[in-house]
Design an enzyme around this catalytic site. Structure first.
Site, PDB file in Angstrom:
ATOM      1  N   HIS A  27      45.435  28.598  41.531  1.00 11.82           N
ATOM      2  CA  HIS A  27      46.235  28.391  40.322  1.00 11.82           C
ATOM      3  C   HIS A  27      47.602  27.825  40.690  1.00 11.82           C
ATOM      4  O   HIS A  27      48.098  26.894  40.047  1.00 11.82           O
ATOM      5  CB  HIS A  27      46.464  29.720  39.573  1.00 11.82           C
ATOM      6  CG  HIS A  27      45.249  30.316  38.975  1.00 11.82           C
ATOM      7  ND1 HIS A  27      44.899  31.634  39.180  1.00 11.82           N
ATOM      8  CD2 HIS A  27      44.307  29.809  38.143  1.00 11.82           C
ATOM      9  CE1 HIS A  27      43.801  31.900  38.504  1.00 11.82           C
ATOM     10  NE2 HIS A  27      43.413  30.805  37.865  1.00 11.82           N
ATOM     11  N   SER A 137      39.630  33.948  40.060  1.00 13.62           N
ATOM     12  CA  SER A 137      40.178  35.299  39.909  1.00 13.62           C
ATOM     13  C   SER A 137      39.070  36.348  39.994  1.00 13.62           C
ATOM     14  O   SER A 137      39.250  37.402  40.595  1.00 13.62           O
ATOM     15  CB  SER A 137      40.904  35.426  38.566  1.00 13.62           C
ATOM     16  OG  SER A 137      42.027  34.606  38.529  1.00 13.62           O
TER      17      SER A 137
END
Length: 169
Positions: A27, A137
């Site tokens: 990210h 994630s």
């Protein structure tokens, strides 16, 4: 000819949306690259009430602020609703999305076309750094839950918070 002082240069804005539960180095790679292309990058934690995260929305926002502070042009907040509504409310013409694999492209292209059709918002696809092409994630949480080393996949602040949270379960 230079514009008069009363005319303002438009601010180039983009949004990097996601759940960020937790934010990963992948990210950050996309956010960092977007921060070089845009004057303001809105990192938006999109709220999905049907999903129970490891971190609360406020905790995610705090972690994201900590690990993006050095960019200087990143704003972090949460939003519940359609991403195009978020963009309209803040006059954001572009969405930046990282693509890890061809399979990401199929889904993201449909979303980009829908978002553009609903509001005219454009989507910029950024290929993920190959170092992070496998990273998500969900994978970080699963590996960490089983005691695996994810220190190379998340920023140090996130690793500390993740280890503390998982040790309580």
């Amino acid at each position: 000819m230079l514009s008069s002082e009363s005319e303002e240069t438009p601010v180039r804005r983009a949004v990097c949306p996601g759940s960020y539960d937790p934010i990963t180095n992948g990210h950050l790679d996309i956010i960092g690259r977007a921060s070089k292309l845009y004057d303001v990058v809105h990192v938006t934690v999109m709220i999905n009430k049907s999903k129970q995260g490891v971190f609360t929305v406020d905790e995610r926002i705090d972690l994201i602020r900590q690990v993006t502070a050095h960019y200087g042009n990143v704003e972090v907040e949460a939003f519940h609703g359609l991403l195009v509504d978020y963009c309209k409310q803040r006059d954001i013409p572009a969405i930046v999305k990282g693509l890890r694999a061809v399979s990401d492209f199929d889904y993201e292209l449909q979303m980009a076309q829908m978002n553009n059709g609903l509001s005219g918002v454009e989507t910029l696809f950024v290929p993920t750094n190959p170092t992070y092409s496998f990273l998500s994630s969900s994978l970080v949480k699963e590996v960490a839950a089983w005691g695996g080393d994810v220190s190379h996949l998340v920023p140090p602040q996130v690793l500390t918070a993740l280890n503390e949270r998982l040790s309580r379960k």
